[in-house]
Enzyme design. Structure first.
Site, short mmCIF file in Angstrom:
data_model
loop_
_atom_site.label_atom_id
_atom_site.label_comp_id
_atom_site.label_asym_id
_atom_site.label_seq_id
_atom_site.Cartn_x
_atom_site.Cartn_y
_atom_site.Cartn_z
N ASP A 180 -50.35 -78.40 31.96
CA ASP A 180 -50.96 -79.70 32.24
C ASP A 180 -49.86 -80.75 32.11
OD1 ASP A 180 -50.62 -80.07 29.51
OD2 ASP A 180 -52.72 -80.48 29.07
N CYS A 209 -49.25 -76.60 27.30
CA CYS A 209 -50.02 -77.84 27.22
C CYS A 209 -49.52 -78.56 25.96
CB CYS A 209 -51.53 -77.59 27.23
SG CYS A 209 -52.23 -76.73 25.82
N HIS A 219 -51.16 -48.66 18.94
CA HIS A 219 -51.41 -50.02 19.41
C HIS A 219 -52.09 -50.02 20.77
CE1 HIS A 219 -49.12 -51.22 15.99
NE2 HIS A 219 -48.07 -50.52 16.40
N HIS A 273 -47.08 -55.09 19.59
CA HIS A 273 -48.35 -54.53 19.14
C HIS A 273 -49.54 -54.88 20.04
CE1 HIS A 273 -47.21 -53.70 14.64
NE2 HIS A 273 -46.34 -53.19 15.51
N THR A 324 -50.62 -78.56 22.82
CA THR A 324 -50.58 -77.67 21.66
C THR A 324 -50.40 -76.19 22.04
OG1 THR A 324 -52.96 -77.39 21.83
CG2 THR A 324 -52.16 -79.13 20.34
C1 RB5 Z 1 -53.85 -83.27 26.40
O1 RB5 Z 1 -53.86 -84.50 25.78
C2 RB5 Z 1 -54.03 -82.16 25.38
O2 RB5 Z 1 -55.31 -82.20 24.85
C3 RB5 Z 1 -53.75 -80.81 25.99
O3 RB5 Z 1 -52.47 -80.79 26.53
C4 RB5 Z 1 -53.79 -79.62 25.04
O4 RB5 Z 1 -53.04 -79.85 23.91
C5 RB5 Z 1 -55.13 -79.09 24.72
O5 RB5 Z 1 -55.29 -78.06 24.06
#
Ligand code: RB5
Length: 161
Positions: free
Chosen positions: A7, A64, A132, A97, A66
């Site tokens: 994203d 993204c 595994h 694994h 996180t």
């Molecule tokens: C975008 O602001 C953020 O929410 C997205 O990139 C991601 O971290 C969501 O899990």
């Protein structure tokens, strides 16, 4: 062939990793996004995951903010085992694994140098198979067990009680 997706929040890290893939001489297909405009991560996680699940790409690298949202999205596609990692040990073990076929990274969590190390490990490490493999087969079994289950409930009027 490696599938890429991100994203807007993951885009800066994806662009850095494209440099790494070029250095390593690895081929990739980027399923977007390619602009900093705000977009929805499930769209891009799904696109990259479909490329891996269909066999068009061998592995997927997705990004993204996180790594969490896009990994959850990718894991909804049957056949995908996507892990979000911010350390080298987990990335290595996810291959050894769990036979993970996609890796998600958080551009707001890991720096570029660490991301490069994690990705190199993820691309290099083999699956150990053996006991595994039996566990990975059990994961696939869960997918099989529930395939079509929810859409069938919808057709039958859903769980209304
Ligand atoms: C975008 O602001 C953020 O929410 C997205 O990139 C991601 O971290 C969501 O899990």
């Amino acid at each position: 062939m490696i599938a890429l997706g991100s994203d807007h929040a993951g885009l800066p890290l994806k662009l850095e990793i494209i440099k790494l893939l070029n250095e390593l001489g690895l081929e990739f297909t980027d399923f977007g996004t390619d602009s900093p405009d705000r977009v929805d991560y499930p769209v891009y996680g799904k696109r990259a995951a479909l490329a891996v699940a269909s066999g068009q790409c061998e592995r997927g690298l997705i990004f993204c903010g996180t790594g969490v949202g896009i990994s959850i999205s990718a894991n909804k596609v049957p056949g995908i085992r996507c892990v979000v990692c911010s350390d080298c040990y987990s990335a290595s073990m996810a291959r050894r694994h769990n036979d993970a076929n996609m890796l998600a990274l958080g551009a707001r969590v890991v720096g570029v140098d660490l991301a490069r190390m994690i990705i190199k490990l993820f691309l290099d490490e083999p699956f150990e198979g053996g006991r595994h493999a039996e566990r990975v087969n059990l994961i696939s079994g869960i997918e099989e067990e529930y395939r079509g289950q929810y859409s069938k409930q919808e057709q039958e009027g859903g769980c209304s009680s």
